[in-house]
Design an enzyme around this catalytic site. Structure first.
Site, PDB file in Angstrom:
ATOM      1  N   HIS A 138       8.730  29.158  -0.981  1.00 12.96           N
ATOM      2  CA  HIS A 138       8.643  30.490  -1.595  1.00 12.96           C
ATOM      3  C   HIS A 138       9.972  31.144  -1.823  1.00 12.96           C
ATOM      4  CE1 HIS A 138       4.500  30.833  -0.008  1.00 12.96           C
ATOM      5  NE2 HIS A 138       4.227  30.354  -1.416  1.00 12.96           N
ATOM      6  N   GLU A 167       2.318  25.560  -7.707  1.00 11.04           N
ATOM      7  CA  GLU A 167       2.109  24.627  -6.903  1.00 11.04           C
ATOM      8  C   GLU A 167       2.922  23.405  -7.365  1.00 11.04           C
ATOM      9  OE1 GLU A 167       0.295  24.855  -4.056  1.00 11.04           O
ATOM     10  OE2 GLU A 167      -0.217  26.671  -4.619  1.00 11.04           O
ATOM     11  N   HIS A 223       6.164  23.591  -5.460  1.00  9.15           N
ATOM     12  CA  HIS A 223       6.081  23.193  -4.216  1.00  9.15           C
ATOM     13  C   HIS A 223       6.256  21.713  -3.883  1.00  9.15           C
ATOM     14  CE1 HIS A 223       5.570  26.793  -2.397  1.00  9.15           C
ATOM     15  NE2 HIS A 223       4.434  27.146  -2.677  1.00  9.15           N
TER      16      HIS A 223
END
Length: 391
Positions: free
Chosen positions: A222, A213, A216
């Site tokens: 991804h 996370e 991100h």
């Protein structure tokens, strides 16, 4: 078994005020179906771009200068993916605060230790540093463990709620939002993800999920590389270390920078050859280890000569249809934005269907959208639309 994305409807502290209204979230970790399936088998240039070059083309860098890597690199395709607007931080010294702690198993101190370990995975290989601050102080990143209904998920269609144990584990928001949310229904542990027969629940590795996370939250989406930490199913496959793929993604997003001041001296002494692993981590620029794949995952395309221009008001939902009358010929539809391939849906931002594309009109989504219907190597039809947002 894909991840959904979270989108914050209002952004504060925005750079480029119009388009940050469409700040993307980080994608969310793991679906229950994926878990069940698995169970079946027991900068310099970066800062210039950050201030306004939101439509910078996704072009690879120069040919690598390292002979030992050349044979591998020239045949590999780009695997990492960045946000469509290349959202990023404008500084490297990030702070984080923990707003709430898990109610199951882990103590606050254990939680802090696990999160710190996840942050170290990124700080060890990048110019970023991470420092925890008190909950009442402002910070770049905001971390919390939340129940199913948390923050604004019930009133915002763009920020979904959690789904209880063993479903979605966490989600994060892209820069500069900084939110990282963990599902408090999970049983978080410091150690490998496993099933506890004694408790009758899944025990989930906090460090591994948090590291994904954080990727991100730094602006990475991804990866398509199977062994990358940012792969869609990284937790299922057990890959816990950052791969070269994540490093290339960071180089692409923030620039390829040396981490220590002695890199030039070390490079002159030949460390780039005899200490490659160390120098890749600390001195990628001095050793010419920076590399951008010039090959997109799907071939780029040029827009058709006939392009329809549509002027729409901001916030309007738009849907484009492509090749519905000829799909019976077993053609495959490929979508592009500004000649770059669109390979994923981003809920709250863009939705890809078999023969349709839906977007929300805003400054980020302005551009030229093209669909190409191919059957093997033959192009069956092509359509193109240019979207302009009315102020």
């Amino acid at each position: 078994m894909g991840w959904r994305a979270c989108l914050r409807p209002e952004a504060s502290g925005a750079v480029q005020g119009r388009w940050l209204g469409a700040v993307l979230s980080g994608l969310c970790l793991l679906s229950a179906l994926a878990f069940l399936e698995w169970l079946g088998s027991p900068t310099e240039t970066a800062w210039n771009a950050a201030q306004g070059n939101v439509d910078a083309p996704d072009v690879g860098g120069s040919t690598p200068q390292v002979p030992s890597l050349l044979s591998m690199l020239v045949t590999r395709r780009r695997r990492y993916t960045l946000t469509p607007a290349r959202l990023r931080w404008d500084h490297f010294n990030l702070t984080y605060r923990i707003l709430s702690f898990p109610r199951n198993l882990l103590s606050p101190e254990e939680t802090r230790r696990g999160l710190a370990a996840a942050f170290r995975m990124w700080s060890d290989v990048s110019p970023f540093s991470f420092r925890e601050v008190a909950p009442e102080r402002p910070s770049d990143l905001k971390i919390g463990f939340y129940p199913v209904n948390h923050t604004d998920c019930l009133v915002s269609a763009l920020h979904h709620c959690f789904d209880g144990p063993t479903g979605e584990l966490a989600h994060a928001f892209f820069p500069p939002h900084g939110g990282i949310h963990f599902d408090d229904s999970e049983y978080w542990v410091l150690g490998p993800t496993r099933y506890s027969w004694k408790k009758g629940v899944w025990l989930t590795d906090l460090v591994h999920v948090a590291a994904h996370e954080i990727g991100h939250a730094l602006g990475l989406m991804h990866s398509q590389q199977d062994q990358a930490l940012m792969h869609l199913n990284a937790t299922l496959r057990g890959w816990k270390a950052l791969s070269q793929d994540e490093l290339w993604g960071l180089h692409r997003l923030y620039g390829c920078l040396d981490r220590i001041f002695v890199c030039t001296s070390w490079a002159r002494k030949g460390f780039c050859d005899v200490r490659q692993r160390l120098m890749k981590r600390l001195c990628p620029r001095s050793c010419d280890f920076c590399y951008e794949f010039p090959f997109p995952t799907v071939a780029t395309t040029t827009s058709p000569t006939r392009t329809k221009t549509r002027f729409v008001r901001e916030g309007r939902n738009m849907t484009f249809h492509c090749g519905q009358k000829i799909l019976h010929k077993k053609g495959k539809v490929y979508w592009y934005k500004d000649q770059e391939p669109l390979e994923f849906s981003y809920p709250g931002y863009l939705a890809l269907g078999e023969a349709r594309l839906s977007i929300i009109a805003n400054a980020v989504n302005e551009g030229t959208y093209t669909c190409v219907v191919r059957h093997r190597q033959r192009v069956l039809t092509t359509y193109s639309w240019r979207v302009r947002v009315r102020s």
